[in-house]
Design an enzyme around this catalytic site. Structure first.
Site, mmCIF file in Angstrom:
data_model
loop_
_atom_site.group_PDB
_atom_site.id
_atom_site.type_symbol
_atom_site.label_atom_id
_atom_site.label_comp_id
_atom_site.label_asym_id
_atom_site.label_seq_id
_atom_site.Cartn_x
_atom_site.Cartn_y
_atom_site.Cartn_z
ATOM 1 C CG ASP A 171 -2.084 -0.449 0.941
ATOM 2 O OD1 ASP A 171 -2.475 -0.787 -0.078
ATOM 3 O OD2 ASP A 171 -2.594 -1.600 2.583
ATOM 4 C CG PHE A 172 2.151 2.642 3.269
ATOM 5 C CD1 PHE A 172 1.247 3.180 2.773
ATOM 6 C CD2 PHE A 172 2.501 1.730 4.651
ATOM 7 C CE1 PHE A 172 0.233 2.996 4.361
ATOM 8 C CE2 PHE A 172 0.970 1.767 5.499
ATOM 9 C CZ PHE A 172 -0.190 2.824 5.470
#
Length: 414
Positions: free
Chosen positions: A171-172
């Protein structure tokens, strides 16, 4: 820092939810962009109800991903809400979305639809697996991508099961790569005046983030084992438990540091042992060497070893808990832990942007917004009259946030 933040004057419409997209747009907002978060009336970004840790009625997940943004509650499924979005998009620089593939086109807010009104628009799409191919219709999220990418297979204790990485790297990572791509597209627009469509997905980013592990496999075709905190290509390069049951991580990346470690440990003879003299030998005899060093490290408490080894020039550190990391003297000195004022929660502590400009960190100008907190000001700024706004609200195409006192009175039992 100069009087203006780097991205002041850039307007971003944020159609994203949960993690990857909001992480990307939060960084753009921290850098000065006006990020307008478009949310469903009454429910908003699903991260508002994510997880089990809340401050009042605000989820920790939402609070961590949405500062410095403004929120508009707008229903894009209604023609009236969609028309308002078109008016906002005509003057925007960037749109970011991480809807399921095909959903933006279904809503009529895809790049092709918006580019007719704004050819200079940079349109960024983030998906789990891509917008075509065998997985396009599958549900996907961070741990699913960790499993597919190979990252999970090489994470965990030796001879143990595969483990999820402790933070949401796909995600990041995707959020950060999207930020890179958007900034590159904006630079390209300065050159030729044309917008562009940026696409990336969590799976690609996660395979890319394997870095040397992927390249090593592509060279020798060999699977890599799970080694806990150890490293497949360097030794000693792992955490060792000390007498006080605290762990110290030692990272010997070359033979110079190996000699320094042996001197610091008071075991100079290990440095001249033919089995351990080179990194190749130390990797070959990893288990045997780790047993010897583990026995030695267990004889003294962690603070003593840290002082001794740091004085000797050995790369080492305590394995901090989260509480220790947040209060670590270097983290505090760097000013990374910051305060922000929330309209219903008061002062909150958070983690700031990990970069400075001319020695100053971009400020946290605003806390994560309440749902629809800025609907009125943004729509009026787009030329929506009071009558039009009231009709939008009455028809459910837009919504305002409740008054702060009312918002504070809501309580999520989680």
């Amino acid at each position: 820092m100069a009087e203006r933040l780097p991205l002041e004057g850039i307007t971003v419409l944020d159609l994203s939810h949960l993690a990857a997209g909001p992480w990307c747009t939060m960084v753009l907002a921290d850098l000065g962009a006006d990020v307008i978060k478009i949310e469903k009336p009454f429910t908003g970004d699903m991260s508002r109800q994510a997880g089990s840790i809340y401050a009042g009625d605000q989820s920790a997940v939402f609070l961590s991903l949405n500062r410095n943004k403004r929120s508009v509650a707008l229903d894009l499924k209604q023609p009236e809400g969609r028309e308002v979005f078109f008016r906002l998009a005509e003057k925007a620089d960037v749109v970011v979305e991480n809807l399921r593939p095909g959903k933006a086109a279904q809503l009529g807010v895809d790049r092709a639809s918006l580019a007719e009104r704004n050819p200079g628009l940079v349109y960024a799409s983030i998906s789990a697996f891509g917008t075509s191919g065998p997985y396009v219709d599958l549900a996907g999220n961070d741990p699913i991508v960790q499993a597919l990418s190979g990252a999970m297979a090489i994470t965990g204790e030796e001879n143990g099961p595969p483990s999820r990485q402790g933070v949401s790297v796909p995600d990041f990572g995707a959020g950060m790569m999207a930020g890179y791509a958007i900034l590159a597209a904006l630079v390209g627009r300065q050159r030729d005046g044309q917008g562009s469509e940026v696409k990336l997905n969590l799976l690609d980013v996660s395979v890319f983030a394997l870095g040397p592990r992927a390249q090593e496999y592509l060279i020798n075709g060999e699977e890599q084992p799970r080694l806990g905190s150890a490293h497949p290509q360097f030794s000693p390069y792992q955490a060792f438990r000390c007498r006080d049951d605290r762990y110290v991580y030692i990272a010997v990346i070359n033979d110079k540091f190996w000699r320094l470690l042996c001197a610091g440990l008071g075991r100079a003879e290990l440095a001249s042992d033919p089995k351990y003299a080179t990194n190749v030998g130390r990797v070959e005899h990893r288990a045997e060497l780790a047993d010897q060093l583990g026995t030695l490290m267990a004889q003294r408490p962690s603070d003593e070893w840290l002082k001794t080894l740091q004085d000797a020039g050995v790369p080492c550190a305590p394995v901090n808990s989260l509480s220790e990391a947040m209060s670590d003297p270097q983290v505090i000195h760097n000013g990374l832990v910051a305060k922000m004022q929330h309209p219903t929660l008061g002062e909150l502590t958070t983690v700031g942007l990990p970069m400075t400009f001319d020695g100053e960190r971009p400020p946290i100008r605003n806390a994560p917004p309440l749902l629809g907190e800025h609907t009125k000001e943004i729509l009026q700024g787009a030329g929506i009259s009071d009558t039009e706004l009231r009709n939008l609200i009455d028809g459910g195409a837009a919504a305002l946030s409740p008054e702060p006192a009312a918002a504070q009175s809501r309580h999520n039992p989680s």
